[in-house]
Design an enzyme around this catalytic site. Structure first.
Site, PDB file in Angstrom:
ATOM      1  N   ASP A 148      54.460 -39.338 -18.560  1.00  0.00           N
ATOM      2  CA  ASP A 148      54.024 -40.707 -18.839  1.00  0.00           C
ATOM      3  C   ASP A 148      54.270 -41.622 -17.641  1.00  0.00           C
ATOM      4  O   ASP A 148      54.892 -41.215 -16.646  1.00  0.00           O
ATOM      5  CB  ASP A 148      54.721 -41.238 -20.102  1.00  0.00           C
ATOM      6  CG  ASP A 148      56.195 -40.866 -20.155  1.00  0.00           C
ATOM      7  OD1 ASP A 148      56.899 -41.142 -19.155  1.00  0.00           O
ATOM      8  OD2 ASP A 148      56.653 -40.288 -21.170  1.00  0.00           O
TER       9      ASP A 148
ATOM     10  N   ASP B 152      41.854 -42.552 -10.123  1.00  0.00           N
ATOM     11  CA  ASP B 152      40.748 -41.618 -10.285  1.00  0.00           C
ATOM     12  C   ASP B 152      39.592 -42.361 -10.954  1.00  0.00           C
ATOM     13  O   ASP B 152      39.784 -42.989 -11.993  1.00  0.00           O
ATOM     14  CB  ASP B 152      41.204 -40.438 -11.157  1.00  0.00           C
ATOM     15  CG  ASP B 152      40.671 -39.115 -10.666  1.00  0.00           C
ATOM     16  OD1 ASP B 152      39.445 -39.043 -10.419  1.00  0.00           O
ATOM     17  OD2 ASP B 152      41.459 -38.159 -10.541  1.00  0.00           O
TER      18      ASP B 152
ATOM     19  N   ASP C  87      35.603 -38.761  -8.815  1.00  0.00           N
ATOM     20  CA  ASP C  87      35.351 -37.453  -9.411  1.00  0.00           C
ATOM     21  C   ASP C  87      33.885 -37.038  -9.272  1.00  0.00           C
ATOM     22  O   ASP C  87      32.993 -37.836  -9.605  1.00  0.00           O
ATOM     23  CB  ASP C  87      35.730 -37.540 -10.896  1.00  0.00           C
ATOM     24  CG  ASP C  87      35.818 -36.191 -11.560  1.00  0.00           C
ATOM     25  OD1 ASP C  87      36.670 -35.387 -11.151  1.00  0.00           O
ATOM     26  OD2 ASP C  87      35.033 -35.933 -12.496  1.00  0.00           O
TER      27      ASP C  87
ATOM     28  N   GLU D  28      35.100 -36.572  -4.364  1.00  0.00           N
ATOM     29  CA  GLU D  28      35.126 -35.122  -4.607  1.00  0.00           C
ATOM     30  C   GLU D  28      33.681 -34.637  -4.655  1.00  0.00           C
ATOM     31  O   GLU D  28      32.875 -35.166  -5.419  1.00  0.00           O
ATOM     32  CB  GLU D  28      35.818 -34.829  -5.940  1.00  0.00           C
ATOM     33  CG  GLU D  28      36.007 -33.331  -6.151  1.00  0.00           C
ATOM     34  CD  GLU D  28      36.100 -32.946  -7.614  1.00  0.00           C
ATOM     35  OE1 GLU D  28      36.662 -31.885  -7.911  1.00  0.00           O
ATOM     36  OE2 GLU D  28      35.580 -33.692  -8.479  1.00  0.00           O
TER      37      GLU D  28
ATOM     38  N   HIS E 122      44.970 -30.237  -8.824  1.00  0.00           N
ATOM     39  CA  HIS E 122      45.098 -29.914 -10.249  1.00  0.00           C
ATOM     40  C   HIS E 122      44.036 -28.940 -10.750  1.00  0.00           C
ATOM     41  O   HIS E 122      44.104 -28.511 -11.895  1.00  0.00           O
ATOM     42  CB  HIS E 122      45.047 -31.215 -11.059  1.00  0.00           C
ATOM     43  CG  HIS E 122      43.693 -31.864 -10.978  1.00  0.00           C
ATOM     44  ND1 HIS E 122      43.186 -32.373  -9.790  1.00  0.00           N
ATOM     45  CD2 HIS E 122      42.732 -32.065 -11.908  1.00  0.00           C
ATOM     46  CE1 HIS E 122      41.969 -32.849 -10.012  1.00  0.00           C
ATOM     47  NE2 HIS E 122      41.675 -32.681 -11.283  1.00  0.00           N
ATOM     48  N   ASP E 123      43.041 -28.635  -9.919  1.00  0.00           N
ATOM     49  CA  ASP E 123      41.978 -27.698 -10.313  1.00  0.00           C
ATOM     50  C   ASP E 123      42.128 -26.335  -9.653  1.00  0.00           C
ATOM     51  O   ASP E 123      41.305 -25.448  -9.892  1.00  0.00           O
ATOM     52  CB  ASP E 123      40.608 -28.240  -9.878  1.00  0.00           C
ATOM     53  CG  ASP E 123      40.180 -29.470 -10.646  1.00  0.00           C
ATOM     54  OD1 ASP E 123      40.638 -29.652 -11.793  1.00  0.00           O
ATOM     55  OD2 ASP E 123      39.377 -30.251 -10.091  1.00  0.00           O
TER      56      ASP E 123
HETATM   57  O1  TEU Z   1      36.359 -31.335 -10.810  1.00  0.00           O
HETATM   58  C1  TEU Z   1      35.059 -30.935 -10.533  1.00  0.00           C
HETATM   59  C2  TEU Z   1      34.911 -29.533 -10.338  1.00  0.00           C
HETATM   60  O2  TEU Z   1      34.012 -29.112  -9.681  1.00  0.00           O
HETATM   61  C3  TEU Z   1      35.874 -28.660 -10.972  1.00  0.00           C
HETATM   62  O3  TEU Z   1      35.615 -28.704 -12.316  1.00  0.00           O
HETATM   63  C4  TEU Z   1      35.746 -27.327 -10.441  1.00  0.00           C
HETATM   64  O4  TEU Z   1      34.449 -26.846 -10.579  1.00  0.00           O
HETATM   65  C5  TEU Z   1      36.618 -26.447 -11.190  1.00  0.00           C
HETATM   66  O5  TEU Z   1      37.747 -27.108 -11.616  1.00  0.00           O
HETATM   67  C6  TEU Z   1      37.043 -25.363 -10.302  1.00  0.00           C
HETATM   68  O6  TEU Z   1      37.826 -24.589 -11.070  1.00  0.00           O
HETATM   69  C7  TEU Z   1      36.553 -32.582 -11.304  1.00  0.00           C
HETATM   70  C8  TEU Z   1      37.987 -32.740 -11.736  1.00  0.00           C
HETATM   71  O7  TEU Z   1      38.825 -32.606 -10.637  1.00  0.00           O
HETATM   72  C9  TEU Z   1      38.272 -31.756 -12.814  1.00  0.00           C
HETATM   73  O8  TEU Z   1      39.606 -31.782 -13.217  1.00  0.00           O
HETATM   74  C10 TEU Z   1      37.373 -32.093 -13.986  1.00  0.00           C
HETATM   75  O9  TEU Z   1      37.526 -31.133 -14.984  1.00  0.00           O
HETATM   76  C11 TEU Z   1      35.908 -32.168 -13.582  1.00  0.00           C
HETATM   77  O10 TEU Z   1      35.697 -32.885 -12.385  1.00  0.00           O
HETATM   78  C12 TEU Z   1      35.121 -32.888 -14.644  1.00  0.00           C
HETATM   79  O11 TEU Z   1      35.469 -34.240 -14.657  1.00  0.00           O
HETATM   80 CA    CA Z   2      55.887 -38.811 -22.826  1.00  0.00          CA
END
Ligand code: TEU
Ligand code: CA
Length: 560
Positions: A29, A98, A199, A256, A329-330
């Site tokens: 949080d 973001d 994004d 991105e 994070h991806d």
């Molecule tokens: O990511 C875009 C994206 O291309 C990713 O989804 C990628 O294809 C994938 O994660 C690879 O494993 C952005 C964000 O960073 C992601 O967290 C979101 O899920 C996505 O857009 C949709 O908003």
């Molecule tokens: Ca919490």
């Protein structure tokens, strides 16, 4: 080379859900982030990028937004946010939010109104189309598996969603949508934030008519990069946003971008074009995937990494700027993917850090990277939370009949939850992240890998990052120097020079867990060079012939 604060900055990315929980509900949080600001100051970063903190049904953990001007109840309140922002600024930290405006949540009031009233003004905020017989309007597949079209509940038409079906795409051709986006961006700008990470921002302009992808078999679907990325109006839309919000509020920006090469990136980032400061490319992330399919594994190769990074360094050197990242994070954890998360975890994490922080561009550190956090293997698919992983498993096993064990192997290697396990603060239960039950499993290696231990150990990865960040502040050549590779064909060592004004750096990196020798052209590293940083206790003295230990990294400095 134009100097700018955001070129000299180092960004720290926070995934709020997994950073720090202060009320025991197992979910990170804003108060948790507040508690850890001094940790970030100690590390020495300049900017914090917060993954989405807006109200969201959390189908995709906040990347499905139902209110762009609020705070997710699980994360706190707007008062918490205002306090966090002012406490950040008081410490000299900047905040990057973001901005997720390619799509909304299906629970956003705009989409709800579009469903309720097909003749109303909100219908055209999205892409609603008639199906073809019993089939969706075209053969586009979503990034997260299955068709990119979903039949509207209780209605006749389909709507487009390039991500999950709870993430309907916004129709930017509609000026009202662009107006809304400018307004909501301005809402945050007025609060005093310092930048936006945008994004999938190059997906906002789709090819008119949403044509079928060519060359597919009957019933086959595919992600339509060709018709959704870098579309005809994308630059016009970005310039409008820039003129109305980004420039007036002096915001730092990174977009991105799926499917961009350096030529395209130049159009988005050139300083004369007034669009964005930099982009996140995927080119290096695709090097261990077959045909761009992240789940089809192949080993990455050093020569290909050198080719990709070299090309981006070169092509963006004039008038543009790079972002530098090896995980987020991806993506899986950098040390597990490009280094060694076994015996050479510490050495390889430091080597990779040396690499990122000695290239031209703005480095991004993903939470836990500075501790050398690693990938995780969870036994059952039910232990995973990420919608991309769960959809993929379902599609791969149920539709394509793939072997579940092989599918799990790919998830262990590439799944996004590798990056999303809770931040490891201490060796206390749940790594000190929560007193409750964490929303996603904590990596059991927290007893060894945690921030408390790292801060106490002067040789830790954490302290190595601190030194690297301090060096960037001290040596402009580290930020602005050009990039020229040396002995590019070497199979194990990545060596390059950086030069700026009167100063130079020579960086040598052994990318593998075995010793390596390199013979450099005469005079590459002059005798009088000093070593700015290295990841072993001693280091090879300046010479044209270097013997490097596993994952050894050395940065030499000299005057031209
Ligand atoms: O990511 C875009 C994206 O291309 C990713 O989804 C990628 O294809 C994938 O994660 C690879 O494993 C952005 C964000 O960073 C992601 O967290 C979101 O899920 C996505 O857009 C949709 O908003
Ligand atoms: Ca919490």
């Amino acid at each position: 080379m134009k100097e700018a604060w955001w070129k000299e900055a180092v960004v720290y990315q926070i995934y709020p859900r997994s950073f720090m929980d202060t009320n025991g509900d197992g979910v990170g949080d804003l108060r948790g982030i507040l508690e850890k600001l001094d940790y970030l100051v100690e590390l020495g970063v300049d900017v914090v990028w917060l993954c989405p903190i807006y109200p969201s049904p959390n189908d995709d953990n906040g990347y499905d937004i139902s209110d762009y001007q609020g705070i997710m109840a699980e994360f706190g309140t707007m008062e918490d946010f205002d306090l966090l922002l002012s406490e950040m600024h008081r410490r000299g930290l900047k905040l990057m939010m973001d901005l997720v405006v390619n799509h909304t949540s299906d629970e956003h009031p705009w989409f709800q109104a579009a469903l309720r009233d097909p003749k109303g003004p909100y219908r055209d905020y999205y892409f609603f189309r008639d199906g073809r017989e019993d089939d969706p309007p075209n053969n586009w597949g979503s990034f997260f598996g299955f068709s990119a079209w979903e039949r509207e509940p209780g209605g006749e038409q389909y709507y487009l969603h390039l991500f999950t079906k709870k993430q309907p795409d916004l129709n930017w051709e509609n000026p009202a949508v662009r107006e809304e986006v400018c307004r909501l961006a301005e809402f945050w700008a007025k609060k005093g934030i310092d930048g936006f990470r945008m994004d999938v921002i190059n997906l906002i302009s789709k090819t008119p008519g949403l044509p079928d992808l060519p060359g597919l078999k009957e019933g086959e679907i595919k992600v339509p990069h060709l018709y959704c990325a870098n579309g005809p109006q994308v630059h016009e839309y970005l310039r409008e946003l820039n003129r109305r919000v980004l420039t007036p509020y002096s915001l730092m920006t990174v977009g991105e971008m799926i499917a961009v090469d350096p030529q395209k990136a130049r159009l988005y980032t050139h300083e004369d074009r007034e669009e964005l400061n930099m982009v996140f490319t995927f080119e290096h992330m695709d090097l261990d995937a077959v045909g761009g399919d992240k789940w089809k594994l192949r080993p990455w190769r050093l020569d290909e990494m050198k080719e990709v990074f070299g090309r981006w360094q070169r092509e963006l050197a004039e008038g543009c700027w790079n972002s530098l990242y090896l995980n987020n994070h991806d993506q899986p954890r950098m040390v597990s993917r490009y280094g060694d998360d076994g015996p050479y975890r510490v050495e390889s994490a430091k080597m990779l850090a040396t690499f990122l922080h000695t290239l031209q561009g703005t480095p991004y550190i993903y939470q836990g990277e500075e501790l050398g956090m690693t990938n995780i293997r969870l036994e059952h698919i039910e232990d995973y939370r990420d919608v991309e992983i769960l959809n993929h498993y379902k599609e791969a096993v149920e539709v394509f009949g793939q072997n579940p064990n092989e599918v799990m192997e790919a998830i262990y290697t590439k799944g996004r939850d590798n990056a999303r396990t809770p931040m490891q603060w201490s060796d206390q239960p749940n790594a000190g992240f929560t007193t409750g039950t964490p929303w996603l499993a904590v990596n059991p290696n927290y007893t060894v890998i945690n921030a408390e231990a790292a801060r106490k150990d002067p040789d830790s990865i954490f302290h190595y990052y601190r030194r690297l960040l301090a060096l960037r502040k001290q040596y402009k050549v580290m930020v602005y120097g050009d990039y020229s590779p040396v002995c590019e064909e070497h199979p194990a060592v990545w060596a390059y020079l950086r030069r700026y004004q009167e100063e130079a750096l020579a960086i040598v990196l052994n990318f593998f867990g075995t010793p390596a020798e390199i013979q450099l052209p005469e005079g590459t590293i002059p005798q009088e060079s000093t070593v700015l940083i290295s990841n072993y206790k001693d280091f090879p003295s300046p010479s044209d012939h270097l013997s490097l230990r596993p994952y050894e990294a050395v940065v030499y400095h000299f005057h031209l």
